[in-house]
Design a protein around this motif. Sequence first.
Motif, PDB file in Angstrom:
ATOM      1  N   HIS A   6       0.805  -1.211   0.000  1.00 35.44           N
ATOM      2  CA  HIS A   6       0.000   0.000   0.000  1.00 35.44           C
ATOM      3  C   HIS A   6       0.845   1.273   0.000  1.00 35.44           C
ATOM      4  CE1 HIS A   6      -2.968  -2.961   1.226  1.00 35.44           C
ATOM      5  NE2 HIS A   6      -3.846  -2.148   0.741  1.00 35.44           N
ATOM      6  N   GLU A  18      -3.527   0.366 -11.722  1.00 35.87           N
ATOM      7  CA  GLU A  18      -3.969   0.191 -10.344  1.00 35.87           C
ATOM      8  C   GLU A  18      -3.293   1.194  -9.414  1.00 35.87           C
ATOM      9  OE1 GLU A  18      -3.033  -2.222 -12.403  1.00 35.87           O
ATOM     10  OE2 GLU A  18      -4.837  -3.425 -12.617  1.00 35.87           O
ATOM     11  N   GLU A  19      -1.986   1.427  -9.605  1.00 41.27           N
ATOM     12  CA  GLU A  19      -1.265   2.396  -8.783  1.00 41.27           C
ATOM     13  C   GLU A  19      -1.781   3.818  -9.026  1.00 41.27           C
ATOM     14  OE1 GLU A  19       3.066   0.172  -8.448  1.00 41.27           O
ATOM     15  OE2 GLU A  19       2.611   1.390 -10.211  1.00 41.27           O
ATOM     16  N   ARG A  22      -5.100   4.163  -7.330  1.00 42.64           N
ATOM     17  CA  ARG A  22      -4.921   4.281  -5.887  1.00 42.64           C
ATOM     18  C   ARG A  22      -4.504   5.696  -5.514  1.00 42.64           C
ATOM     19  NH1 ARG A  22      -0.811   0.742  -4.835  1.00 42.64           N
ATOM     20  NH2 ARG A  22      -2.200  -0.895  -5.558  1.00 42.64           N
ATOM     21  N   ARG A  23      -3.593   6.291  -6.293  1.00 43.19           N
ATOM     22  CA  ARG A  23      -3.163   7.660  -6.009  1.00 43.19           C
ATOM     23  C   ARG A  23      -4.311   8.652  -6.165  1.00 43.19           C
ATOM     24  NH1 ARG A  23       2.975   8.846  -8.103  1.00 43.19           N
ATOM     25  NH2 ARG A  23       3.920   7.094  -7.017  1.00 43.19           N
ATOM     26  N   ARG A  28     -10.214   1.022 -10.275  1.00 42.05           N
ATOM     27  CA  ARG A  28      -9.448   0.627 -11.452  1.00 42.05           C
ATOM     28  C   ARG A  28     -10.258   0.804 -12.734  1.00 42.05           C
ATOM     29  NH1 ARG A  28      -9.542  -4.203 -13.990  1.00 42.05           N
ATOM     30  NH2 ARG A  28      -7.657  -4.875 -15.069  1.00 42.05           N
TER      31      ARG A  28
END
Length: 74
Positions: A6, A18-19, A22-23, A28
Motif C-alpha cells: 500500500h 492500479e497504482e 490508488r493515487r 481501477r
Amino acid sequence: MDTATHLIDPTLALLTVEEAARRLGIGRTYCFRLIRTGQLESVPVGRLRRVPADAVHDYVTRLREANRPVVSTA
C-alpha cells in the motif's frame, strides 16, 4: 495484503493503472475509463499500459482549474 503493497513509491516514473487509481482514490475501472477517454495520459510499454506519474498530477491540476469558483469583478 501486506502493508508494504500500500506504500507509494515516489521515485516511480511509470505507474500501473492500479497504482494510478490508488493515487487518485478511484477504482481501477474508472481509471481505465479516464485513460480511454483521453482525460488521463497513458503510454504503452510492450503489451502493458502505464500512466506517467506526472500525468496523475496534471489530471488533478486540470480538475482543480475546471472547478475553481468564478470570481466576479463587478
